[in-house]
Each structure stands twice: as C-alpha cells, then as structure tokens.
Design an enzyme around this catalytic site. Structure first.
Site, PDB file in Angstrom:
ATOM      1  N   ALA A   1      -1.925  -7.998   9.921  1.00 15.04           N
ATOM      2  CA  ALA A   1      -1.226  -9.230   9.556  1.00 15.04           C
ATOM      3  C   ALA A   1      -1.392 -10.321  10.613  1.00 15.04           C
ATOM      4  CB  ALA A   1       0.252  -8.933   9.328  1.00 15.04           C
TER       5      ALA A   1
ATOM      6  N   SER B   1      -1.638  -1.265  14.714  1.00 14.59           N
ATOM      7  CA  SER B   1      -1.303  -0.373  13.611  1.00 14.59           C
ATOM      8  C   SER B   1       0.081   0.250  13.807  1.00 14.59           C
ATOM      9  CB  SER B   1      -2.350   0.739  13.502  1.00 14.59           C
ATOM     10  OG  SER B   1      -1.913   1.759  12.632  1.00 14.59           O
ATOM     11  N   ARG B   2       0.989  -0.024  12.887  1.00 13.42           N
ATOM     12  CA  ARG B   2       2.328   0.586  12.964  1.00 13.42           C
ATOM     13  C   ARG B   2       2.254   2.095  12.815  1.00 13.42           C
ATOM     14  NH1 ARG B   2       5.389  -3.190   8.535  1.00 13.42           N
ATOM     15  NH2 ARG B   2       4.741  -5.228   9.348  1.00 13.42           N
TER      16      ARG B   2
ATOM     17  N   LYS C   1      -4.898   6.382   3.846  1.00 15.56           N
ATOM     18  CA  LYS C   1      -5.391   6.214   5.222  1.00 15.56           C
ATOM     19  C   LYS C   1      -4.230   6.132   6.203  1.00 15.56           C
ATOM     20  CE  LYS C   1      -4.279   1.682   5.319  1.00 15.56           C
ATOM     21  NZ  LYS C   1      -3.401   0.972   6.259  1.00 15.56           N
TER      22      LYS C   1
ATOM     23  N   SER D   1      -7.094  -5.154   7.567  1.00 14.10           N
ATOM     24  CA  SER D   1      -6.512  -6.499   7.705  1.00 14.10           C
ATOM     25  C   SER D   1      -5.143  -6.434   8.380  1.00 14.10           C
ATOM     26  CB  SER D   1      -6.369  -7.149   6.321  1.00 14.10           C
ATOM     27  OG  SER D   1      -5.810  -6.241   5.383  1.00 14.10           O
TER      28      SER D   1
ATOM     29  N   GLU E   1       4.360   2.633   6.512  1.00 13.73           N
ATOM     30  CA  GLU E   1       4.185   3.205   5.183  1.00 13.73           C
ATOM     31  C   GLU E   1       3.708   4.659   5.224  1.00 13.73           C
ATOM     32  OE1 GLU E   1       5.092   2.069   2.372  1.00 13.73           O
ATOM     33  OE2 GLU E   1       4.698  -0.077   2.120  1.00 13.73           O
TER      34      GLU E   1
ATOM     35  N   LYS F   1       0.852  -1.184   0.000  1.00 10.97           N
ATOM     36  CA  LYS F   1       0.000   0.000   0.000  1.00 10.97           C
ATOM     37  C   LYS F   1       0.892   1.239   0.000  1.00 10.97           C
ATOM     38  CE  LYS F   1      -3.743  -2.306   2.534  1.00 10.97           C
ATOM     39  NZ  LYS F   1      -4.554  -2.333   3.770  1.00 10.97           N
TER      40      LYS F   1
ATOM     41  N   THR G   1      -6.941   1.251  11.050  1.00 11.89           N
ATOM     42  CA  THR G   1      -5.575   1.738  11.176  1.00 11.89           C
ATOM     43  C   THR G   1      -5.470   2.906  12.148  1.00 11.89           C
ATOM     44  OG1 THR G   1      -5.340   1.135   8.843  1.00 11.89           O
ATOM     45  CG2 THR G   1      -3.529   2.331   9.820  1.00 11.89           C
TER      46      THR G   1
END
Length: 347
Positions: free
Chosen positions: A154, A268-269, A205, A152, A295, A119, A262
C-alpha cells in the site's frame, strides 16, 4: 480479452474501506484525475481524516488531494459512482455488501463497475470474495465485477512507485474499463479472465508469508526461506488448480509475484506476524500491537479447511495451522517438515 470494448468515460470512484490499502487505492485514483470518495464506517476515523485531510492512522505521510473526499454516510459515498473499489478486509466484506445493497436500492442508480481489492476466503463458508459479491449484490451489479491481485504494498502504491498488478474479470468490459482507469501514474495494469486463480493466489500466499516470517524470526537461514517459498508456491498451486485456477496464473503477478513480495518485503504484515511468532511471541499480543489486519491468520484456517475438503496435500499450511491454532512450537514444526517422507519434487 484483446478485443474488449472501449472503456466508458472516467467515473466518480467510491472506495469502501479506509485502511492502508483502500487509502492507497483512493490516492492512486485521485492522482489519475478521478473524483474519489473514501468511505469509512468509523465516525471517529471519518472526522479525523476530514479535519486533517490525511489518513493519520495508516498512511500519515500522504495528504489528500482536493479531488479526494472522505465519507461516513454509505449512500453519499455511492451516489452517482461509476466505479466502486471494495477494500474491506475479507472477514467484513459480506456484512458491508449487505449495507451496500440496501443503499443501492434507495439510490436507484445504474450499476457501477466493482473491483474487489480484499484478499481472502471466508472461514466458515469457504467462499471467495468474488463469491460473496455474487451472493450479496443484485445480479446486474455482480456481473460487473473484477478482482485485483499482484505484488503491491500500500505505501508504495500511495507513493506512486512502479508497481504491476493484474485485474481478473469474467466480463471483458469490466476488465477493460478498470484497466484503463487505473493504469498509469506508477501502476501498470494487466488483465486476465482467471478470477479464481487471482483470488486464491492472493489469499493463500499470505499463509506462506507467515511461514517465511517464522523461518526468519527463528533464524533458520536464507536457504530455508528460499526452500519454503518454492515449496509454498507448489502447494498453493495444487490447491488453486484443484479449485479451477489456470496454472499459468500461479507463475504470474498474482501467484509468484505476490508470494515473493509478501514473503520477503519489510512492509508485509503477514511476514511481520511470522517474524514475531518465530521469536517466541504470542499471536494475540502481536496482533494487538499491530492494530491492523494480517489476512494470513484467517487465510490459514480457510486454506487448511479447503485442503482437507479437496484432499490436497499442503504441509506448510498444515504446519502453520498447528503453530497458530494448536500450540505447536517452531522447533517441532521445523522437525515435522524436514522429516516428512521422501518423494519426487514434482509430487
């Protein structure tokens, strides 16, 4: 896409990228009964996974089943594969696909179907991941491509917890085949032909998730977080529509669904990076400590540049760009957002 052709028989799957997302998708496909090869560019990582039969670096609690092999040689990973999942981080996808093209030329195999699971938007070229595939792979390969979106995490996909995702493809056969192969064992898969909307919703997002993390890290309250998510969706929608997305996609899994997850989920990173920024920590220190790709840091640059190019107003993205790259303090950022000129909500 309701009259899509019947899917071909189950293929061998090559998953390129052994981070947490690539590993989770490999585990899911293996659980579906497909033979899977998980490729990593790192010899050290390959040897560790081959010896331990687990990705101890990212998803240590999920042992590899017998039908999941690990590979370091790209040619061996791709040989005979009918389905290739591209789970390389967005900034590295083009270079990897150049290697894929060379390996495919040596193999001479029929073109597989491709699923882009990364993404993002390239910072310099402002090209999407689908654009990168089309510009890098042979035409007969690039035409058999789909992109993956939706809420989603991981670890939850790896665990087989209920998850709904969407696959977008301009090729009905590719969308139908990948939907059939991946649907089941905890994953519900929808299809659409809006490649632009799914890609851009999934990329942008991440920027809003960073901002939501900053909001929570600075202790600004739940009212502020809800407002930020709502207005974030509005500005994502403005840019995505300007770039050709279907507005309906932004209210679906790849838009609202992925955004809410997210911005609020503990896995969520991007939210984690934002939390630490909101607590006053430096960006590089945060990224070094995580050891994983967030990201949204690169996506903020891409979204900011696209907004300028398309002349689309994106105040939250602009503020996140200022925090990440211009040294703006969180206090100044909040004041800048709250003191903007008054306007109707729909503008």
């Amino acid at each position: 896409m309701t009259n899509a052709p019947a899917s071909p028989p189950p293929p061998t799957v090559a998953v390129l990228g052994a981070g947490s997302w690539g590993t989770a998708l490999a585990l899911h496909c293996a659980r579906r009964g497909l033979p899977v090869r998980l490729w990593t560019r790192s010899v050290e990582h390959f040897e560790a996974m081959a010896a331990g039969r687990v990705n101890a670096r990212y998803l240590a609690e999920f042992p590899f089943p017998d039908n999941l092999a690990v590979e370091h040689d790209l040619g061996r990973a791709l040989a005979g594969a009918g389905f290739v999942i591209l789970a390389i981080p967005s900034h590295g996808l083009r270079a990897t696909l150049q290697q894929v093209r060379a390996a495919l030329a040596e193999l001479g195999d029929a073109a597989p179907f491709y699923l882009v699971a990364a993404k993002g938007v390239e910072i310099d070229s402002l090209r999407t991941m689908a654009d990168v595939v089309q510009e890098t792979l042979p035409k007969e390969h690039a035409e058999r491509m789909a992109v993956l979106g939706g809420p989603s995490f991981a670890a939850e996909v790896a665990r087989g917890l209920p998850t709904a995702v969407v696959i977008a493809s301009a090729d009905a056969a590719a969308g139908a085949a990948i939907q059939q192969w991946m649907h089941g064992d905890g994953l519900r898969v929808y299809v659409t032909d809006d490649v632009v909307g799914v890609e851009l919703g999934g990329a942008f997002k991440n920027v809003i998730a960073l901002a939501a993390g900053v909001c929570d890290g600075a202790g600004l309250g739940q009212n502020a977080r809800a407002a930020l998510i709502t207005r974030g969706l509005a500005e994502i929608g403005r840019l995505c529509i300007a770039l050709g997305a279907d507005p309906v996609t932004l209210s679906g899994l790849a838009g609202l669904g992925d955004l809410v997850l997210t911005c609020t989920g503990g896995l969520s990173r991007n939210r984690r990076v934002g939390l630490a920024l909101g607590q006053g920590r430096a960006l590089q220190e945060i990224l070094d400590e995580m050891g994983m790709v967030a990201e949204g840091v690169n996506n903020t640059l891409s979204a900011h540049r696209l907004a300028q190019r398309e002349q689309v107003e994106m105040p939250i993205t602009q503020i996140m760009h200022a925090i990440l790259y211009e040294g703006m303090s969180v206090r100044r950022a909040v004041a800048a957002l709250m003191q903007r000129d008054l306007k109707p909500e729909r503008d």
